[in-house]
Design a protein around this motif. Structure first.
Motif, PDB file in Angstrom:
ATOM      1  N   ARG A 168       3.770  27.545 -15.116  1.00  0.00           N
ATOM      2  CA  ARG A 168       2.718  28.420 -14.578  1.00  0.00           C
ATOM      3  C   ARG A 168       3.065  29.889 -14.813  1.00  0.00           C
ATOM      4  O   ARG A 168       2.225  30.683 -15.243  1.00  0.00           O
ATOM      5  N   ASP A 227       6.930  22.684 -13.445  1.00  0.00           N
ATOM      6  CA  ASP A 227       5.525  23.101 -13.398  1.00  0.00           C
ATOM      7  C   ASP A 227       5.394  24.557 -12.940  1.00  0.00           C
ATOM      8  O   ASP A 227       4.487  25.271 -13.382  1.00  0.00           O
ATOM      9  N   GLU A 228       6.297  24.995 -12.055  1.00  0.00           N
ATOM     10  CA  GLU A 228       6.271  26.398 -11.623  1.00  0.00           C
ATOM     11  C   GLU A 228       6.677  27.323 -12.763  1.00  0.00           C
ATOM     12  O   GLU A 228       6.093  28.398 -12.959  1.00  0.00           O
ATOM     13  N   TYR A 264       8.020  30.363  -9.500  1.00  0.00           N
ATOM     14  CA  TYR A 264       6.953  31.158 -10.105  1.00  0.00           C
ATOM     15  C   TYR A 264       7.031  32.603  -9.616  1.00  0.00           C
ATOM     16  O   TYR A 264       6.968  33.550 -10.418  1.00  0.00           O
TER      17      TYR A 264
END
Length: 310
Positions: free
Chosen positions: A134, A130-131, A96
């Motif tokens: 995000r 998921d990063e 991220y």
């Protein structure tokens, strides 16, 4: 210049893209001439990456310094950049923090407040989807990035990202030319056990992208193999070059155009990413988007490039 609406976007894009990885040492006048030549040929789609140039974002900054785009001029262009390769190394980073930091660096270097497309540049084996999701959500919600894609990713790697990422993956940029075409050649020789060509090194990449409305962007369209130098005029491809010369005469275009036409003939509606900084070659290559090779001509070039047609 042939154009199409890129699936998953509102963008009307040309079949040929201008890559700007080699402009670091070019003067302002040379960069402006290169861009003007491309735009005059119908190429209003520009490809950058954070690692192009020294220091990072170097080529993005040189582009901005040379062009000094007005808001109207910026809106007339589709600007794409890539992130994920770290130097020194290289190593890969889809965290991220790195994605967001890289995008902010690209926006500052390019002198714009948004990018049309962001690609993840080569796969990161340590990716946490998921990063990525995000980062994409934040960048999209803020208006900094309008669309997202990948580069050099397999179907499985794309599918893994899509499990978490909500935005469409609109592009996959891969190395592809008539002589470097495992993504096409393996499918033609499927189940031919005695042929090395039948080994699928790309996991059905092109078919997957067609099935999922992902635009293939073909980089190194004149490259013989994996960085073996160009095939145009090469003594290693005499038969292929004889065919290309004949087709260039038939269609009244330069030889670069025939190399591009081989790619744009494919029904996947590919974009061809040019890496040259020579305006005359950009102009020559752009003509290929409007040449429609016959099936026989396409396969004739394919065979002459060293691929087997069982």
């Amino acid at each position: 210049m042939k154009t199409f609406t890129m699936p998953g976007t509102e963008l009307t894009v040309p079949a040929v893209v201008l890559g700007l990885m080699r402009i670091m040492e070019k003067s302002d006048d040379e960069i402006r001439t290169l861009i003007k030549t491309a735009m005059d040929a119908g190429i209003d789609f520009l490809d950058h990456a954070d690692i192009y140039g020294t220091p990072p974002h170097g080529c993005e900054r040189r582009f901005s310094e040379a062009m000094r785009l007005t808001s109207t001029e910026r809106e007339a262009l589709t600007i794409q950049t890539k992130c994920g390769i770290r130097q020194p190394g290289p190593y890969f980073d889809f965290s991220y923090e790195h994605i967001v930091d890289s995008v902010n660096g690209s926006l500052e270097a390019l002198g714009t407040d948004y990018l049309d497309i962001l690609l993840l540049h080569r796969p990161d084996a340590l990716v946490e989807p998921d990063e990525v999701a995000r980062a994409f959500d934040e960048l999209h919600a803020s208006g900094k990035i309008r669309h997202f894609g990948v580069s050099n990713h397999t179907p499985g790697q794309i599918a893994l990202l899509k499990r978490s990422v909500r935005q469409p993956i609109v592009a996959n940029q891969i190395q592809l030319s008539v002589t470097h075409a495992p993504a096409i050649a393996s499918g033609i020789a499927a189940n031919m056990g005695d042929l090395d060509q039948s080994i699928d090194r790309d996991n059905g990449m092109i078919d997957y992208c067609r099935l999922n409305d992902i635009t293939i962007q073909a980089w190194s369209p004149f490259q013989a193999r994996f960085f073996d130098g160009p095939f145009l005029g090469s003594e290693h491809y005499p038969e292929l070059n004889t065919i290309i010369d004949r087709l260039a005469w038939k269609y009244e275009v330069p030889v670069e155009a025939i190399a591009v036409a081989w790619l744009t003939r494919h029904p996947a509606k590919m974009q061809v990413v040019l890496g040259t900084t020579t305006p005359a070659r950009v102009e020559a290559a752009a003509k290929g988007a409007d040449v429609h090779l016959s099936r026989a001509e396409w396969y004739e070039m394919f065979r002459a490039a060293g691929h087997t047609v069982p």
